[in-house]
Design a protein around this motif. Structure first.
Motif, PDB file in Angstrom:
ATOM      1  N   MET A  88       0.869  -1.165   0.000  1.00  0.00           N
ATOM      2  CA  MET A  88       0.000   0.000   0.000  1.00  0.00           C
ATOM      3  C   MET A  88       0.915   1.227   0.000  1.00  0.00           C
ATOM      4  O   MET A  88       1.807   1.338   0.845  1.00  0.00           O
ATOM      5  N   CYS A 113       1.750  -3.178   4.770  1.00  0.00           N
ATOM      6  CA  CYS A 113       1.285  -1.848   5.175  1.00  0.00           C
ATOM      7  C   CYS A 113       2.487  -1.014   5.624  1.00  0.00           C
ATOM      8  O   CYS A 113       3.171  -1.398   6.584  1.00  0.00           O
ATOM      9  N   SER A 133      -2.097   2.411  -4.687  1.00  0.00           N
ATOM     10  CA  SER A 133      -2.598   3.598  -3.981  1.00  0.00           C
ATOM     11  C   SER A 133      -4.115   3.559  -3.925  1.00  0.00           C
ATOM     12  O   SER A 133      -4.764   3.068  -4.847  1.00  0.00           O
ATOM     13  N   ILE A 134      -4.691   4.077  -2.851  1.00  0.00           N
ATOM     14  CA  ILE A 134      -6.152   4.188  -2.834  1.00  0.00           C
ATOM     15  C   ILE A 134      -6.607   5.619  -3.095  1.00  0.00           C
ATOM     16  O   ILE A 134      -7.796   5.928  -2.976  1.00  0.00           O
ATOM     17  N   GLY A 135      -5.697   6.499  -3.480  1.00  0.00           N
ATOM     18  CA  GLY A 135      -6.116   7.849  -3.851  1.00  0.00           C
ATOM     19  C   GLY A 135      -5.019   8.858  -3.593  1.00  0.00           C
ATOM     20  O   GLY A 135      -4.033   8.565  -2.919  1.00  0.00           O
ATOM     21  N   PHE A 137      -3.984  11.191  -1.649  1.00  0.00           N
ATOM     22  CA  PHE A 137      -3.931  11.811  -0.324  1.00  0.00           C
ATOM     23  C   PHE A 137      -3.027  10.920   0.506  1.00  0.00           C
ATOM     24  O   PHE A 137      -2.752   9.786   0.125  1.00  0.00           O
ATOM     25  N   SER A 140      -1.750   7.975   7.437  1.00  0.00           N
ATOM     26  CA  SER A 140      -0.636   7.816   8.375  1.00  0.00           C
ATOM     27  C   SER A 140      -0.050   6.412   8.305  1.00  0.00           C
ATOM     28  O   SER A 140       1.039   6.164   8.793  1.00  0.00           O
TER      29      SER A 140
HETATM   30  N1  SAH Z   1       6.381   9.640   2.610  1.00  0.00           N
HETATM   31  C1  SAH Z   1       5.423   8.922   1.825  1.00  0.00           C
HETATM   32  C2  SAH Z   1       4.085   8.777   2.576  1.00  0.00           C
HETATM   33  C3  SAH Z   1       4.162   7.844   3.760  1.00  0.00           C
HETATM   34  S1  SAH Z   1       2.604   7.615   4.521  1.00  0.00           S
HETATM   35  C4  SAH Z   1       5.176   9.660   0.515  1.00  0.00           C
HETATM   36  O1  SAH Z   1       5.210  10.883   0.518  1.00  0.00           O
HETATM   37  O2  SAH Z   1       4.944   9.019  -0.508  1.00  0.00           O
HETATM   38  C5  SAH Z   1       2.885   6.126   5.416  1.00  0.00           C
HETATM   39  C6  SAH Z   1       2.308   4.865   4.798  1.00  0.00           C
HETATM   40  O3  SAH Z   1       0.905   4.994   4.660  1.00  0.00           O
HETATM   41  C7  SAH Z   1       2.802   4.510   3.419  1.00  0.00           C
HETATM   42  O4  SAH Z   1       4.017   3.779   3.465  1.00  0.00           O
HETATM   43  C8  SAH Z   1       1.682   3.665   2.862  1.00  0.00           C
HETATM   44  O5  SAH Z   1       1.793   2.313   3.262  1.00  0.00           O
HETATM   45  C9  SAH Z   1       0.446   4.254   3.526  1.00  0.00           C
HETATM   46  N2  SAH Z   1      -0.298   5.178   2.663  1.00  0.00           N
HETATM   47  C10 SAH Z   1      -0.384   6.527   2.806  1.00  0.00           C
HETATM   48  N3  SAH Z   1      -1.163   7.069   1.868  1.00  0.00           N
HETATM   49  C11 SAH Z   1      -1.611   6.044   1.097  1.00  0.00           C
HETATM   50  C12 SAH Z   1      -2.463   5.970  -0.048  1.00  0.00           C
HETATM   51  N4  SAH Z   1      -3.008   7.057  -0.607  1.00  0.00           N
HETATM   52  N5  SAH Z   1      -2.697   4.756  -0.579  1.00  0.00           N
HETATM   53  C13 SAH Z   1      -2.153   3.634  -0.052  1.00  0.00           C
HETATM   54  N6  SAH Z   1      -1.336   3.650   1.037  1.00  0.00           N
HETATM   55  C14 SAH Z   1      -1.070   4.830   1.605  1.00  0.00           C
END
Ligand code: SAH
Length: 233
Positions: A88, A113, A133-135, A137, A140
């Motif tokens: 994810m 995850c 990705s689910i979108g 945004f 956490s």
């Molecule tokens: N620094 C990263 C974001 C990390 S968020 C970046 O800017 O790309 C922490 C975790 O939340 C990610 O490793 C992922 O597993 C999950 N996550 C956050 N947003 C997501 C989304 N839109 N879709 C799927 N997984 C997500």
């Protein structure tokens, strides 16, 4: 053969969570699908069960270690496991109903995850992870995203949805957003149900629904119509 999900997470208590209730929960109990939540920390090598470290090159936050995650993945999904390995990730390909359908038709999924800033890039390459990705945004952590993905998959498994037809008429299934719905009462705060829907004329009703779906899609998601055109050449 049932759909087998293995989720690698620092928060196994988040599972099955919402998926233990309602349709998904009943299907879980019935054995239509299975869910194993694996604690990544159990694969750490040190006394403190460390799973993350500071980013190479500096900067804020922490990165999940490739070596610890590799051990967890190899435990959950030994060589020869036919299930796709998903990570994810907001950098992944956006999840679509088409991909959800493919997953539902397969043997299951191994889902990693992320937490913190994400995972070491070498792990993604070395274990051939498909980033999903689910979108657009940032969450956490990957856990809510994994729950979303599994919810979408599980409802498509044979026998999970009582009324199979309603699945086929859903938004996205035919490349369009779905038409609006109405039910009793016939009048609500001065608003009536559209005449055609109580006409009993099934051809007219189907035409009206198709037209409404078109109008809604053109207004809200013109990109879906473009995709359709590309698909149909
Ligand atoms: N620094 C990263 C974001 C990390 S968020 C970046 O800017 O790309 C922490 C975790 O939340 C990610 O490793 C992922 O597993 C999950 N996550 C956050 N947003 C997501 C989304 N839109 N879709 C799927 N997984 C997500």
């Amino acid at each position: 053969m049932s759909f087998a999900a293995s989720v690698l997470t620092l928060y196994p208590e988040m599972f099955p969570g919402a998926l233990g209730l309602s349709l998904a929960g009943r299907a879980l109990e019935a054995g239509t699908w299975s869910l194993e939540a694996i604690q990544i920390r159990d694969f750490a090598a040190d006394r403190h069960r460390t799973v993350d470290d500071t980013p190479a090159g500096g900067g804020a936050g922490m990165v999940m270690r490739a070596d610890v995650l590799a051990k967890a993945i190899d435990h959950a999904s030994p060589p020869g496991d036919p299930r796709p390995r998903l990570l994810m990730s907001p950098r992944g390909r956006p999840l679509t109903q088409a991909r959800v359908r493919e997953l539902a038709a397969g043997p299951g999924a191994v889902i990693l995850c992320g937490r913190f800033e994400g995972v070491d890039q070498r792990l993604i390459e070395a274990r051939g992870l498909e980033e999903v990705s689910i979108g657009d945004f940032i969450l956490s952590g990957g856990e809510p995203a994994a729950l979303v993905l599994l919810d979408a998959v599980v409802r498509l498994l044979p026998g999970v949805m009582g009324n199979a037809v309603s699945g086929e008429e859903e938004s996205f299934e035919n490349g369009l957003l779905e038409h609006p719905h109405y039910t009793r009462p016939q009048e609500f705060e001065g608003r009536a149900i559209p005449e055609v829907l109580i006409s009993g004329n099934h051809r007219k009703i189907a035409e009206w629904r198709r037209a409404e779906a078109m109008k809604l899609t053109r207004e809200r998601r013109p990109d879906l119509l473009d995709n359709e055109r590309v698909k149909n050449g």
